[in-house]
Design an enzyme around this catalytic site. Structure first.
Site, PDB file in Angstrom:
ATOM      1  N   LYS A 127     -11.311  -6.397   8.239  1.00 16.14           N
ATOM      2  CA  LYS A 127     -10.223  -5.772   9.001  1.00 16.14           C
ATOM      3  C   LYS A 127     -10.171  -6.304  10.426  1.00 16.14           C
ATOM      4  O   LYS A 127      -9.106  -6.455  11.010  1.00 16.14           O
ATOM      5  CB  LYS A 127     -10.438  -4.254   9.025  1.00 16.14           C
ATOM      6  CG  LYS A 127     -10.089  -3.571   7.740  1.00 16.14           C
ATOM      7  CD  LYS A 127      -8.617  -3.220   7.795  1.00 16.14           C
ATOM      8  CE  LYS A 127      -8.131  -2.514   6.579  1.00 16.14           C
ATOM      9  NZ  LYS A 127      -6.708  -2.197   6.677  1.00 16.14           N
TER      10      LYS A 127
ATOM     11  N   ARG B 216     -16.136  12.489  15.256  1.00 11.54           N
ATOM     12  CA  ARG B 216     -14.955  11.810  14.711  1.00 11.54           C
ATOM     13  C   ARG B 216     -13.670  12.354  15.338  1.00 11.54           C
ATOM     14  O   ARG B 216     -13.576  13.541  15.660  1.00 11.54           O
ATOM     15  CB  ARG B 216     -14.850  12.049  13.190  1.00 11.54           C
ATOM     16  CG  ARG B 216     -15.951  11.392  12.362  1.00 11.54           C
ATOM     17  CD  ARG B 216     -15.833   9.878  12.337  1.00 11.54           C
ATOM     18  NE  ARG B 216     -16.858   9.278  11.512  1.00 11.54           N
ATOM     19  CZ  ARG B 216     -18.031   8.837  11.967  1.00 11.54           C
ATOM     20  NH1 ARG B 216     -18.323   8.944  13.252  1.00 11.54           N
ATOM     21  NH2 ARG B 216     -18.912   8.286  11.168  1.00 11.54           N
TER      22      ARG B 216
ATOM     23  N   GLY C  39       0.830  -1.212   0.000  1.00 13.95           N
ATOM     24  CA  GLY C  39       0.000   0.000   0.000  1.00 13.95           C
ATOM     25  C   GLY C  39       0.863   1.260   0.000  1.00 13.95           C
ATOM     26  O   GLY C  39       0.449   2.317   0.478  1.00 13.95           O
ATOM     27  N   GLY C  40       2.074   1.134  -0.533  1.00 14.74           N
ATOM     28  CA  GLY C  40       3.031   2.246  -0.499  1.00 14.74           C
ATOM     29  C   GLY C  40       2.636   3.423  -1.369  1.00 14.74           C
ATOM     30  O   GLY C  40       3.193   4.513  -1.236  1.00 14.74           O
TER      31      GLY C  40
ATOM     32  N   LEU D 132      -2.318   7.017   0.681  1.00 14.84           N
ATOM     33  CA  LEU D 132      -2.160   8.204   1.542  1.00 14.84           C
ATOM     34  C   LEU D 132      -1.139   7.948   2.657  1.00 14.84           C
ATOM     35  O   LEU D 132      -0.192   8.706   2.838  1.00 14.84           O
ATOM     36  CB  LEU D 132      -3.535   8.562   2.128  1.00 14.84           C
ATOM     37  CG  LEU D 132      -3.669   9.794   3.021  1.00 14.84           C
ATOM     38  CD1 LEU D 132      -5.114  10.297   2.966  1.00 14.84           C
ATOM     39  CD2 LEU D 132      -3.316   9.510   4.468  1.00 14.84           C
ATOM     40  N   VAL D 133      -1.316   6.848   3.386  1.00 15.86           N
ATOM     41  CA  VAL D 133      -0.414   6.573   4.513  1.00 15.86           C
ATOM     42  C   VAL D 133       0.974   6.206   3.993  1.00 15.86           C
ATOM     43  O   VAL D 133       1.998   6.677   4.512  1.00 15.86           O
ATOM     44  CB  VAL D 133      -0.980   5.438   5.406  1.00 15.86           C
ATOM     45  CG1 VAL D 133      -0.046   5.159   6.571  1.00 15.86           C
ATOM     46  CG2 VAL D 133      -2.386   5.774   5.905  1.00 15.86           C
TER      47      VAL D 133
ATOM     48  N   ASP E  36     -25.300   8.864   7.632  1.00 14.42           N
ATOM     49  CA  ASP E  36     -24.284   9.489   8.491  1.00 14.42           C
ATOM     50  C   ASP E  36     -23.144   8.541   8.819  1.00 14.42           C
ATOM     51  O   ASP E  36     -22.087   8.968   9.260  1.00 14.42           O
ATOM     52  CB  ASP E  36     -24.938   9.885   9.831  1.00 14.42           C
ATOM     53  CG  ASP E  36     -25.430  11.328   9.812  1.00 14.42           C
ATOM     54  OD1 ASP E  36     -24.898  12.136   9.026  1.00 14.42           O
ATOM     55  OD2 ASP E  36     -26.347  11.633  10.594  1.00 14.42           O
TER      56      ASP E  36
ATOM     57  N   TYR F 297     -16.301  -4.535   5.105  1.00 12.68           N
ATOM     58  CA  TYR F 297     -14.920  -4.023   5.233  1.00 12.68           C
ATOM     59  C   TYR F 297     -14.442  -4.195   6.678  1.00 12.68           C
ATOM     60  O   TYR F 297     -13.334  -4.669   6.941  1.00 12.68           O
ATOM     61  CB  TYR F 297     -14.909  -2.548   4.835  1.00 12.68           C
ATOM     62  CG  TYR F 297     -13.630  -1.807   5.123  1.00 12.68           C
ATOM     63  CD1 TYR F 297     -12.530  -1.934   4.280  1.00 12.68           C
ATOM     64  CD2 TYR F 297     -13.505  -0.955   6.225  1.00 12.68           C
ATOM     65  CE1 TYR F 297     -11.347  -1.240   4.527  1.00 12.68           C
ATOM     66  CE2 TYR F 297     -12.341  -0.258   6.485  1.00 12.68           C
ATOM     67  CZ  TYR F 297     -11.264  -0.408   5.629  1.00 12.68           C
ATOM     68  OH  TYR F 297     -10.103   0.276   5.884  1.00 12.68           O
TER      69      TYR F 297
HETATM   70  P1  NAP Z   1      -5.329   4.308   0.096  1.00 18.02           P
HETATM   71  O1  NAP Z   1      -4.815   5.679  -0.075  1.00 18.02           O
HETATM   72  O2  NAP Z   1      -6.681   3.952  -0.432  1.00 18.02           O
HETATM   73  O3  NAP Z   1      -4.274   3.293  -0.528  1.00 18.02           O
HETATM   74  C1  NAP Z   1      -4.560   1.937  -0.600  1.00 18.02           C
HETATM   75  C2  NAP Z   1      -3.281   1.229  -0.964  1.00 18.02           C
HETATM   76  O4  NAP Z   1      -3.556  -0.178  -1.046  1.00 18.02           O
HETATM   77  C3  NAP Z   1      -2.732   1.662  -2.329  1.00 18.02           C
HETATM   78  O5  NAP Z   1      -1.327   1.696  -2.265  1.00 18.02           O
HETATM   79  C4  NAP Z   1      -3.202   0.548  -3.241  1.00 18.02           C
HETATM   80  O6  NAP Z   1      -2.386   0.364  -4.392  1.00 18.02           O
HETATM   81  C5  NAP Z   1      -3.072  -0.643  -2.303  1.00 18.02           C
HETATM   82  N1  NAP Z   1      -3.875  -1.766  -2.761  1.00 18.02           N
HETATM   83  C6  NAP Z   1      -5.225  -1.810  -2.934  1.00 18.02           C
HETATM   84  N2  NAP Z   1      -5.589  -3.002  -3.445  1.00 18.02           N
HETATM   85  C7  NAP Z   1      -4.439  -3.716  -3.602  1.00 18.02           C
HETATM   86  C8  NAP Z   1      -4.141  -5.018  -4.086  1.00 18.02           C
HETATM   87  N3  NAP Z   1      -5.114  -5.830  -4.543  1.00 18.02           N
HETATM   88  N4  NAP Z   1      -2.852  -5.418  -4.089  1.00 18.02           N
HETATM   89  C9  NAP Z   1      -1.874  -4.635  -3.668  1.00 18.02           C
HETATM   90  N5  NAP Z   1      -2.080  -3.384  -3.171  1.00 18.02           N
HETATM   91  C10 NAP Z   1      -3.350  -2.943  -3.153  1.00 18.02           C
HETATM   92  O7  NAP Z   1      -5.329   3.865   1.629  1.00 18.02           O
HETATM   93  P2  NAP Z   1      -4.745   4.657   2.881  1.00 18.02           P
HETATM   94  O8  NAP Z   1      -5.711   5.715   3.227  1.00 18.02           O
HETATM   95  O9  NAP Z   1      -3.306   4.969   2.653  1.00 18.02           O
HETATM   96  O10 NAP Z   1      -4.886   3.544   4.010  1.00 18.02           O
HETATM   97  C11 NAP Z   1      -3.806   2.691   4.357  1.00 18.02           C
HETATM   98  C12 NAP Z   1      -4.269   1.781   5.467  1.00 18.02           C
HETATM   99  O11 NAP Z   1      -4.713   2.566   6.567  1.00 18.02           O
HETATM  100  C13 NAP Z   1      -5.445   0.906   5.037  1.00 18.02           C
HETATM  101  O12 NAP Z   1      -5.244  -0.394   5.533  1.00 18.02           O
HETATM  102  C14 NAP Z   1      -6.640   1.562   5.705  1.00 18.02           C
HETATM  103  O13 NAP Z   1      -7.626   0.624   6.048  1.00 18.02           O
HETATM  104  C15 NAP Z   1      -6.023   2.175   6.941  1.00 18.02           C
HETATM  105  N6  NAP Z   1      -6.765   3.355   7.435  1.00 18.02           N
HETATM  106  C16 NAP Z   1      -6.956   4.440   6.648  1.00 18.02           C
HETATM  107  C17 NAP Z   1      -7.686   5.520   7.164  1.00 18.02           C
HETATM  108  C18 NAP Z   1      -7.945   6.747   6.341  1.00 18.02           C
HETATM  109  O14 NAP Z   1      -8.772   7.577   6.780  1.00 18.02           O
HETATM  110  N7  NAP Z   1      -7.265   6.936   5.203  1.00 18.02           N
HETATM  111  C19 NAP Z   1      -8.161   5.503   8.446  1.00 18.02           C
HETATM  112  C20 NAP Z   1      -7.928   4.404   9.237  1.00 18.02           C
HETATM  113  C21 NAP Z   1      -7.215   3.339   8.706  1.00 18.02           C
HETATM  114  P3  NAP Z   1      -2.749   1.135  -5.778  1.00 18.02           P
HETATM  115  O15 NAP Z   1      -2.329   2.560  -5.573  1.00 18.02           O
HETATM  116  O16 NAP Z   1      -1.934   0.430  -6.805  1.00 18.02           O
HETATM  117  O17 NAP Z   1      -4.230   0.983  -5.967  1.00 18.02           O
END
Ligand code: NAP
Length: 303
Positions: free
Chosen positions: A133, A202, A8-9, A12-13, A262, A129
Site C-alpha cells: 500500500k 485507534r 472494490g465496489g 465495505l467502503v 496487539d 500489506y
Molecule cells: P473489503 O470490504 O475487504 O473489500 C475489498 C474489495 O476489493 C472487494 O470489493 C473485493 O471484491 C475487491 N477485491 C479484492 N481482490 C480483488 C481482485 N483480485 N480483483 C478485483 N477486486 C478485488 O475492503 P474495504 O474495507 O471496503 O476497503 C476498501 C479500501 O479501503 C481498501 O483499499 C483498504 O485497504 C482501505 N481501508 C480499509 C479500512 C477498513 O478498516 N476497512 C481501513 C483503512 C483503509 P470481492 O467482493 O469480489 O472479493
C-alpha cells in the site's frame, strides 16, 4: 456527466460509496480480477473520467500473519496494473484508498502527518500489506511527477460500518466486536472475550464518512493526497466500552486474553490537511455510528 468506475465496489467502503455516488459503476473481483493484466486492460479500455480504486486484498491481523506472500503480491499486482493501464488509456483522474497502517510502526511525534509516511518501517504483523500500500503512494506520486497526472490517494484510519464481513478471522476489530456482542446476547451471556491487551490506540471512522470524503474529492476535483481520520484516538478497551454503551449493554463484562498480538500500538494521524481542504466536514460520532451498525448487523447477520 463524469464516467466514474469504482474498483472494490462490493466491499465495505464501496457499498457505502454507492449511497453517495449512485451514478458510478461498481465492480467486484468477479467482474474484473485486477491481478489479471488482460482484465485490467479490458477495464481501462472502456474509457473513464475517474477511477476510484478501493480494491485490495484486505484482512485482519490473523489473515495478514497467515498469508503474507498473497497480501504483498495481490496488492502490488492490482495497483501496478491499474495505474499502468489507466495512464495508457488516458484516464485523467484516479483516487486510491490506502490505510494508516502503512505509517511507521513507531514515531517520535504524533499525530502522524502525510510527510512522515516514509520515515520508518511499518508494523511487523502487516508489513507485506503495508509495503504494497505504501508503494501505491510512491507509484501515484511518481505518475504525477513524470506524467503530470492528477492521481491522488486518501489515507483513512480504521473503519467500521455496515457491509463488513462478520467473522472473527476476517472482520475488522469493531465489526468483530459487534458480532461478539450480538452472539453473546443471542446466547444469553453477558461477557465478551477480546484478543490482545486492549491498550493499543485507534482512530475509528464510520465507513459512510470516508465515502462522503471520496464523493467530495470528485465533486470538488481535489487532487491533493491526504489523511482522512477522526479527531479522537482511543484505546481498544475504551472503544469496546463505548460500543457496549451504544448497544445498551453496559452490564456486559470485557475480558482481554492478553496473549494474542496487539498489532501497532498507535498510528493516529493528523487530519489538518483534510481540514484545510474540507473545513466544514462533520464526522459521525462513534456512539451514533456504532448504534447504526449494531442495529444493521442485528437485523442482517446470522451469527
Ligand atoms: P473489503 O470490504 O475487504 O473489500 C475489498 C474489495 O476489493 C472487494 O470489493 C473485493 O471484491 C475487491 N477485491 C479484492 N481482490 C480483488 C481482485 N483480485 N480483483 C478485483 N477486486 C478485488 O475492503 P474495504 O474495507 O471496503 O476497503 C476498501 C479500501 O479501503 C481498501 O483499499 C483498504 O485497504 C482501505 N481501508 C480499509 C479500512 C477498513 O478498516 N476497512 C481501513 C483503512 C483503509 P470481492 O467482493 O469480489 O472479493
Amino acid at each position: 456527466m463524469k464516467k466514474i468506475v469504482v474498483t472494490g465496489g462490493s466491499g465495505l467502503v464501496g457499498r457505502h460509496l454507492r449511497q453517495i455516488l449512485p451514478e458510478a459503476e461498481y465492480l467486484s473481483s468477479s467482474d474484473y480480477d485486477l491481478r489479471s493484466e488482460a482484465d485490467v486492460k479490458r477495464l481501462c479500455e472502456r474509457g473513464w473520467d475517474h477511477i476510484v480504486h478501493l480494491a485490495a486484498r484486505v484482512g485482519g491481523i490473523i489473515e495478514n500473519i497467515g498469508y503474507p506472500a498473497e497480501f504483498i503480491e495481490d496488492n502490488l499486482l492490482m495497483n501496478t496494473l491499474l495505474l499502468k493501464y489507466a495512464r495508457l488509456n488516458e484516464v485523467s483522474r484516479l483516487t486510491a484508498v490506502l490505510s494508516t497502517c502503512i505509517y511507521p510502526d513507531t514515531y517520535p511525534t504524533y499525530p502522524l502527518r502525510e510527510e512522515d509516511l516514509h520515515n520508518g518501517a511499518p508494523q511487523s504483523t502487516n508489513f507485506p500489506y503495508a509495503i504494497a500500500k505504501r508503494s501505491l503512494a510512491v507509484q501515484i506520486d511518481a505518475y504525477a511527477k513524470q506524467y503530470g497526472l492528477k492521481y491522488n490517494y486518501l489515507i483513512p484510519c480504521n473503519l467500521y460500518g455496515e457491509f463488513d464481513k462478520v467473522d472473527e478471522q476476517r472482520s475488522h476489530y469493531l465489526t468483530a466486536l459487534l458480532g461478539k456482542i450480538i452472539k453473546a446476547e443471542r446466547e444469553g451471556r453477558k461477557e465478551i472475550r477480546l484478543l490482545g491487551t486492549g491498550t493499543p490506540m485507534r482512530q475509528f471512522m464510520y465507513g459512510g464518512d470516508l465515502a462522503r470524503v471520496i464523493g467530495h474529492c470528485i465533486d470538488a476535483d481535489l487532487t491533493e493526497s491526504f489523511n482522512v481520520a477522526v479527531d479522537e484516538n482511543r484505546t481498544i478497551r475504551e472503544i469496546a466500552e463505548i460500543a457496549l454503551g451504544a448497544c445498551g449493554k453496559d452490564d456486559f463484562e470485557l475480558h482481554f486474553d492478553n496473549i494474542s498480538p496487539d498489532g501497532q500500538y498507535r498510528k493516529d494521524v493528523s487530519n489538518a490537511r483534510m481540514r484545510s481542504l474540507i473545513p466544514d466536514f462533520k464526522f459521525t460520532s462513534l456512539n451514533e455510528g456504532i448504534r447504526k451498525v449494531y442495529d444493521y448487523y442485528k437485523e442482517h447477520s446470522t451469527i
